[in-house]
Design a protein around this motif. Structure first.
Motif, PDB file in Angstrom:
ATOM      1  N   THR A 112      46.403  28.118  43.513  1.00  0.00           N
ATOM      2  CA  THR A 112      44.975  27.851  43.254  1.00  0.00           C
ATOM      3  C   THR A 112      44.414  26.719  44.131  1.00  0.00           C
ATOM      4  O   THR A 112      43.605  25.927  43.687  1.00  0.00           O
TER       5      THR A 112
ATOM      6  N   ALA B 245      38.517  36.139  44.165  1.00  0.00           N
ATOM      7  CA  ALA B 245      38.723  35.973  42.723  1.00  0.00           C
ATOM      8  C   ALA B 245      39.002  34.509  42.405  1.00  0.00           C
ATOM      9  O   ALA B 245      38.510  33.968  41.395  1.00  0.00           O
ATOM     10  N   LEU B 246      39.773  33.852  43.257  1.00  0.00           N
ATOM     11  CA  LEU B 246      40.100  32.443  43.070  1.00  0.00           C
ATOM     12  C   LEU B 246      38.844  31.568  43.226  1.00  0.00           C
ATOM     13  O   LEU B 246      38.636  30.638  42.454  1.00  0.00           O
ATOM     14  N   SER B 247      38.011  31.903  44.220  1.00  0.00           N
ATOM     15  CA  SER B 247      36.787  31.138  44.465  1.00  0.00           C
ATOM     16  C   SER B 247      35.816  31.252  43.298  1.00  0.00           C
ATOM     17  O   SER B 247      35.161  30.269  42.924  1.00  0.00           O
ATOM     18  N   LYS B 248      35.721  32.432  42.710  1.00  0.00           N
ATOM     19  CA  LYS B 248      34.834  32.637  41.544  1.00  0.00           C
ATOM     20  C   LYS B 248      35.333  31.838  40.338  1.00  0.00           C
ATOM     21  O   LYS B 248      34.552  31.317  39.569  1.00  0.00           O
ATOM     22  N   GLN B 249      36.634  31.767  40.219  1.00  0.00           N
ATOM     23  CA  GLN B 249      37.271  31.076  39.110  1.00  0.00           C
ATOM     24  C   GLN B 249      37.001  29.572  39.171  1.00  0.00           C
ATOM     25  O   GLN B 249      36.716  28.941  38.167  1.00  0.00           O
ATOM     26  N   ALA B 250      37.082  29.018  40.354  1.00  0.00           N
ATOM     27  CA  ALA B 250      36.960  27.558  40.526  1.00  0.00           C
ATOM     28  C   ALA B 250      35.533  27.060  40.433  1.00  0.00           C
ATOM     29  O   ALA B 250      34.582  27.684  40.342  1.00  0.00           O
TER      30      ALA B 250
END
Length: 90
Positions: A42, A85-90
């Protein structure tokens, strides 16, 4: 071992190409794995940088004939999907 001069040369050159291809393919797999691990960890910035490197190596491998263009495209797509997906999560 071949007796004909051209066949001897062919053996030498094909061995050189094999070694070079193996080296480049190994570097490619390492770059893709690094990008994948950065996403798992992440770390968005590291993942972006690793994705750029992996994409560059994948494109280069296609032009050299190491992997098929659709395989490279698939790998790039999957890496980008994970990063998004990681960028949206953060």
């Amino acid at each position: 071992m071949p007796n004909i001069k051209s066949a001897v040369k062919r053996v030498k050159t094909s061995e050189k190409r094999r070694a070079l291809n193996a080296s480049q393919k190994s570097a490619l797999r390492t770059a893709v794995k690094t990008a994948d691990l950065a996403v798992v960890a992440t770390d968005v910035e590291a993942a972006k940088a690793a994705l750029i490197v992996a994409t560059k190596k994948l494109d280069k491998a296609v032009t050299k004939g190491l992997i098929h263009k659709n395989a490279a495209s698939r790998k790039k797509s999957r890496l980008a999907k994970k990063l998004n997906a990681l960028s949206k999560q953060a």
